[in-house]
Enzyme design. Structure first.
Site: not given
Ligand code: AP5
Ligand code: MG
Length: 215
Positions: A171, A160, A13, A88, A127
């Protein structure tokens, strides 16, 4: 264009939101990035959020809703925005709908990123994130030019803390239980689009842009 990028941890994403943000000149609002910045700055909000994030749990709705409300009200978002990782929970989605309706606005598309679970694990375990700017890499799939250093700012690349194996498992469970109901929620509103998130970054980007231009 007002978009939501929905999908399990590690589906890509953030990577795709960064590219679409540049392409359409609309801001990416990532609640994960905003929360990590608050944790790094050791603000009150950051201190509260940290314990939830380290366990792989969701941060309470009122905290994240406050963050998003502040952002979508700014002039930057006049042409639209990409919400990455928000909403979420159904409560977050309901509140977002109300906040937009108050401005006589609505979402154009909710893109649901889909990839197999093994790919999620591979993506998250490799990552690496820049410690000083928002850039994200992967040791194998999206490597930096110089190992361990960011191409954009030469900042140190770090893993991370919530990408440890046990936290990733939590997660994914939290996603299934609390976030995946949003797939049907938005399907019923006829704004859900499924995106095959497998394959190299550029191929996913091509499919995503085709989907958005057909919207
Ligand atoms: P990446 O693009 O980083 O993936 P992502 O979908 O953004 O994954 P996240 O881990 O950031 O999602 P998340 O929803 O768990 O975390 P968030 O930060 O939102 O890609 C992943 C990896 O793959 C990278 O290394 C990239 O280079 C690689 N990649 C990408 N595309 C590729 C491809 N096509 N082929 C190969 N490799 C590829 O949330 C973190 C925490 O914050 C949550 O656990 C929660 O505690 C809190 N939080 C955040 N938002 C909320 C909310 N709305 N409500 C409550 N808590 C929240
Ligand atoms: Mg992300």
């Amino acid at each position: 264009m007002r978009l939501v990028f929905l999908g399990a941890p590690g589906v890509g994403k953030g990577t795709q939101a960064e590219m679409v943000s540049a392409k359409y000149s609309i801001p990416k609002i990532s609640t994960g990035d905003l929360l990590r910045a608050a944790v790094a700055q050791q603000t009150l909000l950051g201190k509260e959020a940290k314990q939830f994030m380290n366990r792989g749990d969701l941060v309470p709705d009122n905290v994240v809703i406050g963050l998003v409300q502040e952002k979508i009200g700014t002039a930057d978002c006049a042409k639209g925005f990409i919400l990455d990782g928000f909403p979420r929970t159904v409560a977050q989605a309901d509140t977002l709908g109300t906040l937009l309706a108050e401005k006589e606005l609505s979402l154009d598309r909710v893109v649901h990123f889909v990839i197999p679970r093994e790919e999620v694990i591979n993506r998250l375990s490799g990552r690496r994130s820049c410690s000083t700017c928002p850039a994200v890499y992967h040791v194998e799939f999206v490597p930096p030019k110089q190992a361990g250093l960011c191409d954009e700012c030469e900042g140190e690349l770090v893993q991370r803390s919530d990408d440890q194996k046990e936290t990733v498992e939590s997660r994914l469970t939290v996603y299934e239980e609390q976030t995946s109901p949003l797939i049907d929620y938005y399907r019923e509103k006829n704004i859900l689009a499924e995106l095959n998130g497998s394959g190299i970054v550029d191929d996913v980007q091509e499919r995503l842009l085709a989907l958005l231009s057909a919207s």
